[in-house]
Design a protein around this motif. Structure first.
Motif, PDB file in Angstrom:
ATOM      1  N   ASN A  10      40.648  39.940  36.576  1.00  0.00           N
ATOM      2  CA  ASN A  10      41.102  38.979  35.573  1.00  0.00           C
ATOM      3  C   ASN A  10      42.342  39.496  34.849  1.00  0.00           C
ATOM      4  O   ASN A  10      43.326  38.773  34.663  1.00  0.00           O
ATOM      5  N   LYS A  11      42.310  40.757  34.434  1.00  0.00           N
ATOM      6  CA  LYS A  11      43.454  41.345  33.731  1.00  0.00           C
ATOM      7  C   LYS A  11      44.673  41.438  34.641  1.00  0.00           C
ATOM      8  O   LYS A  11      45.800  41.216  34.195  1.00  0.00           O
ATOM      9  N   SER A  12      44.459  41.743  35.908  1.00  0.00           N
ATOM     10  CA  SER A  12      45.569  41.804  36.864  1.00  0.00           C
ATOM     11  C   SER A  12      46.216  40.425  37.005  1.00  0.00           C
ATOM     12  O   SER A  12      47.441  40.287  36.928  1.00  0.00           O
ATOM     13  N   TYR A  13      45.387  39.414  37.203  1.00  0.00           N
ATOM     14  CA  TYR A  13      45.902  38.048  37.302  1.00  0.00           C
ATOM     15  C   TYR A  13      46.677  37.663  36.044  1.00  0.00           C
ATOM     16  O   TYR A  13      47.785  37.130  36.117  1.00  0.00           O
ATOM     17  N   THR A  14      46.095  37.937  34.879  1.00  0.00           N
ATOM     18  CA  THR A  14      46.729  37.578  33.603  1.00  0.00           C
ATOM     19  C   THR A  14      48.070  38.276  33.441  1.00  0.00           C
ATOM     20  O   THR A  14      49.054  37.666  33.015  1.00  0.00           O
ATOM     21  N   LEU A  15      48.118  39.539  33.780  1.00  0.00           N
ATOM     22  CA  LEU A  15      49.356  40.320  33.677  1.00  0.00           C
ATOM     23  C   LEU A  15      50.453  39.749  34.574  1.00  0.00           C
ATOM     24  O   LEU A  15      51.597  39.550  34.148  1.00  0.00           O
ATOM     25  N   VAL A  16      50.107  39.449  35.808  1.00  0.00           N
ATOM     26  CA  VAL A  16      51.092  38.912  36.748  1.00  0.00           C
ATOM     27  C   VAL A  16      51.503  37.499  36.363  1.00  0.00           C
ATOM     28  O   VAL A  16      52.697  37.173  36.369  1.00  0.00           O
ATOM     29  N   SER A  17      50.554  36.651  35.988  1.00  0.00           N
ATOM     30  CA  SER A  17      50.904  35.283  35.628  1.00  0.00           C
ATOM     31  C   SER A  17      51.748  35.247  34.338  1.00  0.00           C
ATOM     32  O   SER A  17      52.641  34.408  34.196  1.00  0.00           O
ATOM     33  N   ALA A  18      51.492  36.154  33.407  1.00  0.00           N
ATOM     34  CA  ALA A  18      52.297  36.234  32.185  1.00  0.00           C
ATOM     35  C   ALA A  18      53.741  36.613  32.527  1.00  0.00           C
ATOM     36  O   ALA A  18      54.681  36.115  31.924  1.00  0.00           O
ATOM     37  N   GLY A  19      53.912  37.486  33.505  1.00  0.00           N
ATOM     38  CA  GLY A  19      55.245  37.862  33.949  1.00  0.00           C
ATOM     39  C   GLY A  19      56.000  36.690  34.559  1.00  0.00           C
ATOM     40  O   GLY A  19      57.211  36.553  34.384  1.00  0.00           O
ATOM     41  N   LEU A  20      55.281  35.820  35.251  1.00  0.00           N
ATOM     42  CA  LEU A  20      55.905  34.629  35.833  1.00  0.00           C
ATOM     43  C   LEU A  20      56.358  33.688  34.720  1.00  0.00           C
ATOM     44  O   LEU A  20      57.409  33.087  34.806  1.00  0.00           O
ATOM     45  N   SER A  21      55.538  33.544  33.686  1.00  0.00           N
ATOM     46  CA  SER A  21      55.863  32.652  32.578  1.00  0.00           C
ATOM     47  C   SER A  21      57.113  33.130  31.843  1.00  0.00           C
ATOM     48  O   SER A  21      57.946  32.324  31.432  1.00  0.00           O
ATOM     49  N   LYS A  22      57.252  34.432  31.688  1.00  0.00           N
ATOM     50  CA  LYS A  22      58.431  34.979  30.999  1.00  0.00           C
ATOM     51  C   LYS A  22      59.712  34.684  31.764  1.00  0.00           C
ATOM     52  O   LYS A  22      60.748  34.411  31.177  1.00  0.00           O
ATOM     53  N   LYS A  23      59.638  34.732  33.092  1.00  0.00           N
ATOM     54  CA  LYS A  23      60.830  34.500  33.909  1.00  0.00           C
ATOM     55  C   LYS A  23      61.267  33.045  33.878  1.00  0.00           C
ATOM     56  O   LYS A  23      62.428  32.746  34.038  1.00  0.00           O
ATOM     57  N   SER A  24      60.321  32.132  33.658  1.00  0.00           N
ATOM     58  CA  SER A  24      60.667  30.711  33.679  1.00  0.00           C
ATOM     59  C   SER A  24      61.185  30.222  32.330  1.00  0.00           C
ATOM     60  O   SER A  24      61.666  29.102  32.219  1.00  0.00           O
ATOM     61  N   THR A  25      61.076  31.035  31.284  1.00  0.00           N
ATOM     62  CA  THR A  25      61.539  30.614  29.966  1.00  0.00           C
ATOM     63  C   THR A  25      62.928  31.141  29.682  1.00  0.00           C
ATOM     64  O   THR A  25      63.484  31.917  30.337  1.00  0.00           O
TER      65      THR A  25
END
Length: 116
Positions: A101-116
């Motif tokens: 869960n933490k791995s998924y959250t960490l990676v998905s948060a990184g994707l969100s930062k790149k799109s903003t």
């Protein structure tokens, strides 16, 4: 946790998919199943062995986690950002699921930062 239950759990996160990207490249890596969020991997393991999985991890938590039996430096990835987790019972299913869960959250948060 058996391989199918683990696979189902990894695929339960939003916008995830699986693939076997190394089949045609490396002889010893043909059976590596990778779980992605977007185009970034957050978990992978060898389906023929199912002895450990590799997960993205918060760099600040890695040293503490490695004190736990069953959590080690990963093979062939940055040990500053990834961990290898034994799937032989040394790590409880609850802890394993939390780490995924933490791995998924960490990676998905990184994707969100790149799109903003």
């Amino acid at each position: 946790m058996d391989i199918e239950a683990f696979r189902t759990y990894c695929l339960s996160f939003p916008d995830t998919h699986e693939g076997m990207p190394f089949q045609g490249f490396f002889k010893n890596s043909r059976s590596i199943l990778v779980f992605y969020v977007g185009k970034k991997m957050f978990c992978f393991f060898d389906i023929d062995k199912f002895d450990n999985c590799t997960l993205k991890c918060d760099p600040e938590a890695i040293e503490t986690l490695r004190e736990h039996k069953g959590i080690q430096k990963p093979f062939n990835l940055s040990w500053k950002h990834w961990i290898s987790v034994a799937l032989n019972g040394e790590v409880s299913d609850e802890m394993l699921m939390d780490l995924v869960n933490k791995s998924y959250t960490l990676v998905s948060a990184g994707l969100s930062k790149k799109s903003t």
